[in-house]
Design a protein around this motif. Structure first.
Motif: not given
Length: 267
Positions: A82-108
């Motif tokens: 995700p573009s939000a984590v390309l520079l490995n920001p301090h809040d990468r875990c939150y930003l990544c999990k947000t994108e991952v869960m968007k994909a999973i909830t869409a599949a659900a």
């Protein structure tokens, strides 16, 4: 409650769900959750694994293998960095999990499943886990935590159930192998994965490889430190890692600790 009583509570939670998608990472916790869920009568179940360049390929392979071997409906969703984590920001875990869960909830939603579940356990709630905020925002439930199951209880129950990954060392994604504010590339991630595999296969499971440009810093557990400092062992490791293109290989005298790449607040 003992672990068996908690297991019964978990089964009750899953039974009440009716239909659910489980976010399956390939680790012990989410694999155990899928294993229990598949045995709950009346529960319509699908496991979903989001595969990103910063996941260990072995984790994805373990998830696929488990579902195939246990006849669990499984979907793999491939996602670029995700573009939000390309520079490995301090809040990468939150930003990544947000994108991952968007994909999973869409599949659900697409599959008509009522709930999305993840493998967060009771111990995780007592630790600093930025990704938990993303789970709450996405409406994801964590049945292991709801049943108050700890990591050790999950491992014990997994061993008793014959789950192959019961004693798999806890792991985090490859973004944690790089300092914050570092450009992340698929090629760099694969090098970090290969370097860590070299260390693990040399007899240091659970060790971490931290990448600082041309330098690799190896963190091992306290009980592994004496062995890795033996001249024959460290020279062999150093030589193998340098074949990947790294110029320097060091052993961290402080050993393995979580969050060692996190910025300190005073920085």
């Amino acid at each position: 409650m003992n672990r068996y009583e908690k297991l019964e509570k978990l089964k009750s939670i899953l039974s009440d769900a009716g239909s659910a998608v489980v976010a399956l990472s390939g680790g012990t916790d989410s694999t155990f959750l899928v294993s229990v869920a598949r045995g709950v009568r009346g529960l319509r179940l699908m496991a979903v694994t989001v595969s990103t360049p910063y996941m260990f390929s072995s984790e994805v392979d373990d998830a696929v293998r488990f579902c195939l071997g246990h006849e669990v409906k499984h979907r793999e969703i491939k996602m670029d960095i995700p573009s939000a984590v390309l520079l490995n920001p301090h809040d990468r875990c939150y930003l990544c999990k947000t994108e991952v869960m968007k994909a999973i909830t869409a599949a659900a939603r697409e599959g008509g499943f009522e709930f999305v579940l993840d493998g967060t356990n009771a111990d995780d709630l007592r630790e600093y886990r930025p990704g938990l905020r993303a789970l709450r925002e996405a409406g994801v439930r964590s049945p292991l935590a709801e049943a108050m199951l700890t990591k050790e209880e999950i491992r014990a129950l997994s061993r008793e159930a014959g789950i192959e990954v019961s004693d798999k060392p806890s792991n985090t994604c490859l973004l944690t192998r790089f300092p914050h504010d570092t450009q992340i590339t698929p090629a760099g991630l694969r090098l970090a994965e290969k370097a860590e595999r070299i260390v693990s296969e040399a007899g240091f499971p659970g060790a971490r490889v931290r990448v600082h440009g041309e330098l690799v810093r190896i963190e091992v557990r306290d009980d592994q430190f004496d062995r890795i400092t033996l001249p024959g062992v460290r020279m062999k490791l150093s030589g193998a890692i340098k074949t990947l293109g790294f110029r320097y290989v060091s052993i961290d005298t402080e050993g393995y600790r979580t969050g060692s790449m996190n910025k300190k607040e005073e920085e």
